[in-house]
Design a protein around this motif. Structure first.
Motif, mmCIF file in Angstrom:
data_model
loop_
_atom_site.group_PDB
_atom_site.id
_atom_site.type_symbol
_atom_site.label_atom_id
_atom_site.label_comp_id
_atom_site.label_asym_id
_atom_site.label_seq_id
_atom_site.Cartn_x
_atom_site.Cartn_y
_atom_site.Cartn_z
ATOM 1 N N GLY A 52 -6.668 -39.319 35.399
ATOM 2 C CA GLY A 52 -6.278 -38.380 36.433
ATOM 3 C C GLY A 52 -7.411 -37.997 37.370
ATOM 4 N N GLU A 53 -8.644 -38.145 36.895
ATOM 5 C CA GLU A 53 -9.821 -37.843 37.723
ATOM 6 C C GLU A 53 -10.229 -39.014 38.605
ATOM 7 N N TYR A 54 -9.620 -40.170 38.399
ATOM 8 C CA TYR A 54 -10.028 -41.414 39.069
ATOM 9 C C TYR A 54 -9.926 -41.300 40.587
ATOM 10 N N VAL A 55 -8.748 -41.026 41.099
ATOM 11 C CA VAL A 55 -8.576 -40.945 42.554
ATOM 12 C C VAL A 55 -9.311 -39.746 43.145
ATOM 13 N N ASP A 73 -20.425 -44.484 37.209
ATOM 14 C CA ASP A 73 -21.045 -43.160 37.292
ATOM 15 C C ASP A 73 -20.012 -42.076 37.577
ATOM 16 N N LEU A 74 -18.979 -42.404 38.358
ATOM 17 C CA LEU A 74 -17.878 -41.456 38.536
ATOM 18 C C LEU A 74 -17.163 -41.224 37.209
ATOM 19 N N HIS A 75 -16.924 -42.304 36.449
ATOM 20 C CA HIS A 75 -16.280 -42.178 35.138
ATOM 21 C C HIS A 75 -17.105 -41.280 34.212
ATOM 22 N N ARG A 76 -18.412 -41.465 34.218
ATOM 23 C CA ARG A 76 -19.266 -40.680 33.324
ATOM 24 C C ARG A 76 -19.222 -39.200 33.707
ATOM 25 N N ALA A 77 -19.303 -38.899 34.995
ATOM 26 C CA ALA A 77 -19.265 -37.499 35.431
ATOM 27 C C ALA A 77 -17.921 -36.862 35.078
#
Length: 239
Positions: A52-55, A73-77
């Motif tokens: 859900g945080e992907y987009v 890095d987006l996935h990690r944050a």
């Protein structure tokens, strides 16, 4: 089977949800991981919220709120935010790194490897994904995906649906946009590609989001090809 329709010279694929089953893969892996580490959490909720945080995370890059950032890095944050918000305790730095790299270990849908292998005999096949190159390479090695080359978002410094991704793929392959087909289980991805002159192919993955699936059960646009899966797409393309 032969077709009277135009044929592409290259087929580029969306990956998350279209070629690999991210939800089942991550739920299975994190459930086993939590059991081994003795860490209790609602792993299904974590996976769904993580996707859900992907987009939204990519939109922050589009809007300039973040500089260009690799998907890893987006996935990690996003993971750190969710772990804190859900009160999951006991995770080390190594645990968080391992969990983030779970996206590198996603399993393919049952038809993906066989279908891509057939298509590869006649067409250039490659991912055109918001994943970074290292993620896509590791995924391919782990899942046996027979790509000819890998087109990750960090090559272009843009995420789909930015035109730089679709047109950049054609440019790197030394092809005109109309010689490249975008293949995906997501109508929105295909619409963006079609608007830039690419050919399009749709195949549904109606269980991608499990019980939360709300759209993409069927083709909603005038796509060049509509298939039941990647093997059926290969059949329609004559291989």
């Amino acid at each position: 089977m032969t077709t009277d329709k135009p044929l592409p010279r290259a087929i580029v694929f969306d990956v998350f949800g279209s070629v690999v089953d991210w939800r089942t893969s991550l739920i299975d892996e994190l459930t086993a991981f939590g059991r081994e580490r003795g860490i209790k959490a609602d792993w299904v909720k974590l996976v769904d919220d993580w996707r859900g945080e992907y987009v939204p995370s990519m939109k922050r890059v589009y809007k300039g709120e973040l500089p260009w950032t690799r998907l890893d890095d987006l996935h990690r944050a996003s993971l750190e935010k969710l772990v804190a918000g859900q009160g999951i305790r006991g995770l080390t730095e190594a645990d968080l790194a391992h969990m983030t790299r779970g996206w590198h270990r996603l399993k393919p849908w049952p038809d993906s490897v066989a279908g891509l292998t057939r298509l590869k005999t006649r067409f250039i096949v490659a991912p055109l994904s918001n994943g970074n190159v290292s993620l896509l390479l590791n995924m391919a090695k782990n899942a046996g995906l027979p790509w000819d080359t890998v087109l990750g978002s960090d090559i272009f410094g843009h995420y789909k649906p930015s035109p730089e991704t679709y047109l950049g793929a054609a440019r790197l392959l030394d092809l005109e946009p109309g010689e490249v087909m975008m293949a995906a289980a997501h109508n929105g991805d295909l619409k963006a590609a079609q608007n830039l002159g690419l050919m399009t192919a749709f195949f549904a993955r109606p269980t991608e989001y499990g019980p939360h699936q709300q759209y993409d059960f069927e083709a909603t646009g005038a796509w060049d090809y509509v298939a039941s899966d990647i093997e059926d797409l290969a059949r329609q393309l004559g291989v």
